[in-house]
Design a protein around this motif. Structure first.
Motif: not given
Length: 331
Positions: A153-160
């Motif tokens: 799986f891919v989580y691409a982007g901001t983590v907040s």
């Protein structure tokens, strides 16, 4: 083609423009550059609200109209973050609404943002929804797949705080018991990334990797080979109207999405068959991950690509925005 003029800006160690000093490092030079610009027919501004204020004042001095692209509602986001002084919250709200009201046009990214903008200004803004989109040429369904082994799986982007991406970590720990060869890859940045990586390390969770920031074309390649892209919105923070661009990044490459959370993104994925929409709950997310790994209900790449081109192409959204700006100038 237009000429692009850039100026250095203060960034944090993750390359993000974040915090008062970073915004000032952009807004102060911007004010001078706008005032010294020889010819100006109109301005198109984007968040944060401080940049909107600078542009609003410059437009008044130069006697030109400005359009504001409301890709977000910053004052709502500020209200959702703990520890922000009340005075700052009020200032952000006042700045944002003032910019909207005085704009020749406010362009919004979704029905939810459109409604919220008009709600906050009692209908006094001239607003039109143009949407937001992805660069469909870069995030194509043809090309390399990233060269990864096994399902991932891919989580691409901001983590907040607003994304609540930690739910994927907890869900994946459950899923990996039945799918020991699966992996979860984070191509991310933002205020919560370090804390999430430390949590994974402290708990000894296997199969979860935090990668360095990579160019969009490489993100696209990894999405093409993924079981699913991941997206989430933390519930109860007033951010349910958001439509994260990471959704379109995945669908544009022909890869389905697992979205955790209620609201606009949940409905869009469920209504248009773009993947699996579930509650922002580890058990629900784990069930969606398991379905994705087993190929249960996976939409075809062709459907995902076609839907993106028709509904979430950056070029299409930009054309609508340009039409509105030019239309205002002709009035």
């Amino acid at each position: 083609a237009g000429r692009v003029s850039r100026w250095p800006v203060k960034r944090d160690r993750q390359g993000q423009v974040r915090g008062y000093l970073s915004y000032l490092s952009f807004d102060v030079p911007l004010a001078l550059r706008l005032l010294l610009q020889r010819r100006m027919d109109a301005l198109v501004l984007e968040p944060p609200p401080t940049t909107g204020l600078v542009g609003m004042v410059a437009a008044a001095i130069r006697r030109v109209p400005y359009t504001f692209y409301a890709a977000d509602v910053w004052s709502d986001a500020t209200d959702s973050v703990e520890g922000v002084p009340r005075l700052v919250r009020q200032a952000v709200r006042r700045a944002e609404t003032t910019v909207w009201i005085r704009a020749a046009h406010v362009l919004t990214i979704s029905p939810g943002v459109q409604h919220r903008v008009q709600e906050l200004v009692d209908g006094r803004a001239r607003a039109t929804m143009v949407g937001n989109g992805i660069d469909a040429a870069t995030f194509s369904d043809h090309g390399e797949d990233g060269g990864e082994k096994g399902p991932y799986f891919v989580y691409a982007g901001t983590v907040s705080e607003w994304q609540g991406a930690g739910v994927f970590v907890e869900a994946f720990a459950r899923v990996r018991e039945d799918h020991p060869d699966a992996r979860l890859l984070f191509f991310s940045e933002g205020s919560g990334r370090d804390a999430l990586e430390e949590r994974v390390r402290a708990e000894g969770l296997e199969g979860i990797e935090f990668r360095d920031r990579i160019p969009p074309a490489e993100v696209a390649a990894h999405l093409r080979g993924a079981v699913a892209g991941l997206s989430s919105i933390t519930p109860g923070q007033g951010y349910e109207f958001a439509l994260p661009t990471k959704i379109y990044a995945a669908t544009s490459t022909g890869t389905p999405v697992i979205h955790a959370g209620e609201g606009a993104a949940h409905d869009r994925i469920a209504d248009h068959g773009l993947g699996w929409a579930c509650d922002h709950d580890p058990a629900a997310v784990a069930a969606a991950m398991d379905r994705a790994l087993r190929g249960d209900g996976t939409p075809t790449p062709g459907h995902l690509r076609r839907w993106t081109l028709e509904n979430a192409s950056l070029a299409g959204c930009a054309a609508q925005a340009a039409e509105q700006v030019l239309g205002d100038l002709r009035r």
